[in-house]
Design an enzyme around this catalytic site. Sequence first.
Site, mmCIF file in Angstrom:
data_model
loop_
_atom_site.group_PDB
_atom_site.id
_atom_site.type_symbol
_atom_site.label_atom_id
_atom_site.label_comp_id
_atom_site.label_asym_id
_atom_site.label_seq_id
_atom_site.Cartn_x
_atom_site.Cartn_y
_atom_site.Cartn_z
ATOM 1 N N GLU A 11 0.771 -1.302 -0.049
ATOM 2 C CA GLU A 11 -0.082 0.107 0.041
ATOM 3 C C GLU A 11 0.918 1.219 0.241
ATOM 4 O O GLU A 11 1.953 1.330 0.469
ATOM 5 C CB GLU A 11 -0.822 -0.199 1.201
ATOM 6 N N THR A 26 -14.737 -5.152 2.265
ATOM 7 C CA THR A 26 -13.901 -4.144 2.640
ATOM 8 C C THR A 26 -14.348 -2.837 3.191
ATOM 9 O O THR A 26 -15.545 -2.562 2.851
ATOM 10 C CB THR A 26 -12.961 -3.913 1.598
ATOM 11 N N ASP A 44 -8.344 1.779 -7.357
ATOM 12 C CA ASP A 44 -8.957 3.218 -7.783
ATOM 13 C C ASP A 44 -9.488 2.930 -9.030
ATOM 14 O O ASP A 44 -8.857 2.436 -10.245
ATOM 15 C CB ASP A 44 -7.875 4.145 -7.784
ATOM 16 N N PHE A 94 -13.660 -0.008 1.755
ATOM 17 C CA PHE A 94 -14.118 0.624 0.691
ATOM 18 C C PHE A 94 -15.475 0.277 0.004
ATOM 19 O O PHE A 94 -16.364 1.039 -0.336
ATOM 20 C CB PHE A 94 -13.348 0.776 -0.581
ATOM 21 N N GLU A 95 -15.897 -1.148 0.132
ATOM 22 C CA GLU A 95 -16.950 -1.573 -0.249
ATOM 23 C C GLU A 95 -18.088 -1.249 0.587
ATOM 24 O O GLU A 95 -19.148 -1.015 0.061
ATOM 25 C CB GLU A 95 -16.769 -3.222 -0.279
ATOM 26 N N ASP A 131 5.062 1.214 -4.218
ATOM 27 C CA ASP A 131 4.336 0.873 -5.196
ATOM 28 C C ASP A 131 4.259 -0.308 -5.734
ATOM 29 O O ASP A 131 5.513 -0.867 -5.643
ATOM 30 C CB ASP A 131 4.817 2.084 -6.486
ATOM 31 N N ASP A 148 -16.618 -2.220 -7.201
ATOM 32 C CA ASP A 148 -18.062 -1.562 -7.288
ATOM 33 C C ASP A 148 -18.290 -0.669 -8.428
ATOM 34 O O ASP A 148 -19.312 -0.258 -8.610
ATOM 35 C CB ASP A 148 -18.322 -1.124 -5.929
HETATM 36 C C1 LIG Z 1 -9.950 2.721 -3.510
HETATM 37 S S1 LIG Z 1 -8.786 2.077 -2.456
HETATM 38 C C2 LIG Z 1 -9.354 0.333 -1.801
HETATM 39 C C3 LIG Z 1 -8.573 -0.043 -0.439
HETATM 40 C C4 LIG Z 1 -9.068 -1.498 -0.097
HETATM 41 N N1 LIG Z 1 -8.794 -2.438 -0.956
HETATM 42 C C5 LIG Z 1 -10.547 -1.326 0.085
HETATM 43 O O1 LIG Z 1 -11.475 -2.259 -0.553
HETATM 44 O O2 LIG Z 1 -11.219 -0.791 1.336
HETATM 45 C C6 LIG Z 1 -7.365 1.633 -3.514
HETATM 46 C C7 LIG Z 1 -6.055 1.492 -2.723
HETATM 47 O O3 LIG Z 1 -5.078 1.212 -3.577
HETATM 48 C C8 LIG Z 1 -3.982 1.877 -3.295
HETATM 49 N N2 LIG Z 1 -3.121 1.708 -4.751
HETATM 50 C C9 LIG Z 1 -3.370 2.128 -5.787
HETATM 51 N N3 LIG Z 1 -2.278 2.087 -6.708
HETATM 52 C C10 LIG Z 1 -1.351 1.348 -5.918
HETATM 53 C C11 LIG Z 1 -0.060 0.716 -6.199
HETATM 54 N N4 LIG Z 1 0.454 1.018 -7.273
HETATM 55 N N5 LIG Z 1 0.907 0.470 -5.179
HETATM 56 C C12 LIG Z 1 0.394 0.215 -3.835
HETATM 57 N N6 LIG Z 1 -1.133 0.692 -3.584
HETATM 58 C C13 LIG Z 1 -1.648 1.253 -4.504
HETATM 59 C C14 LIG Z 1 -4.366 3.061 -2.991
HETATM 60 O O4 LIG Z 1 -3.526 3.928 -2.126
HETATM 61 C C15 LIG Z 1 -5.761 2.901 -2.150
HETATM 62 O O5 LIG Z 1 -5.544 2.705 -0.727
#
Ligand SMILES: C[S@@+](CC[C@H](N)C(=O)[O-])C[C@H]1O[C@@H](n2cnc3c(N)ncnc32)[C@H](O)[C@@H]1O
Length: 247
Positions: free
Chosen positions: A103, A226, A153, A228-229, A130, A189
């Site tokens: 993350e 989750t 995202d 976010f869900e 990343d 979603d």
């Molecule tokens: C919309 S959130 C969903 C978080 C979690 N999976 C949930 O369902 O509650 C997407 C997460 O992916 C992380 N993220 C996006 N691209 C990433 C990458 N290349 N490496 C690590 N984390 C990443 C973002 O920082 C964010 O916290």
Amino acid sequence: MSDNLDFIAPVDDGEEGFLIKPEFKPKSIRSFVIRAGRITVGQKAAFDTWWPTYGLSLYKGMLNIETIFGRKAPLVLEIGFGMGDSLLEMAKNEPEKDFIGIEVHPPGVGKLINNAGKEGVKNLRVFMADAMDVLEDCIPDGSIERLQLYFPDPWHKKKHNKRRIVQPAFVQKLRTKLKNGGVFHMATDWQPYAEHMLEVMNVAEKYVNLAHGNGYSERPLYRPITKFEKRGERLGHSAWDLMFQHC
Ligand SMILES: C[S@@+](CC[C@H](N)C(=O)[O-])C[C@H]1O[C@@H](n2cnc3c(N)ncnc32)[C@H](O)[C@@H]1O
């Protein structure tokens, strides 16, 4: 950076708090937005206490998974665990497996390691980096039993679609990291993203869709709802799970 916490520095604007920097290499297109890396005194304390136990660094190179966990066990890797609640729940529910989460959002990493530490969870490690870089430099080929990508995202706007993490080249990179028979499990979603995932995956080489009729899967019992869900559910969103096996 694993043990020495040199990625945290006090802010120099007279306010309380610290600056923190996730690990990533220069890239033209990213799947995330780099947010101001400010953490509170409490979050810093979580890093001081628990990073040496749970933190892994991009810059330490290829992992020896058995050495890290001190055993040979099936490995689950989760990309983008957000605040980490569902990843922690899975790690506790499946103690016979080892879990690595990646993350870039520091408060989420801090929360996860703090809760894992307080609960004495042993089968979990995290990168604050990343995922693209971690996959490339740190994860051995053929090592993963289950790859989890939950609610990435969505990048709603057409001009941003190229920032979506699920792309043909990305899923082939993931495939090299999966064991033969290993599963890539996604959920979203956002219906247009679900359709995009399905389109990319149904033609991806050496993957087979585990759902009947090459469609969506039921949410398996091991996947909690989750954070976010839950937010999406409150707004009336549905969720789509996709499960593909490396063959
Ligand atoms: C919309 S959130 C969903 C978080 C979690 N999976 C949930 O369902 O509650 C997407 C997460 O992916 C992380 N993220 C996006 N691209 C990433 C990458 N290349 N490496 C690590 N984390 C990443 C973002 O920082 C964010 O916290």
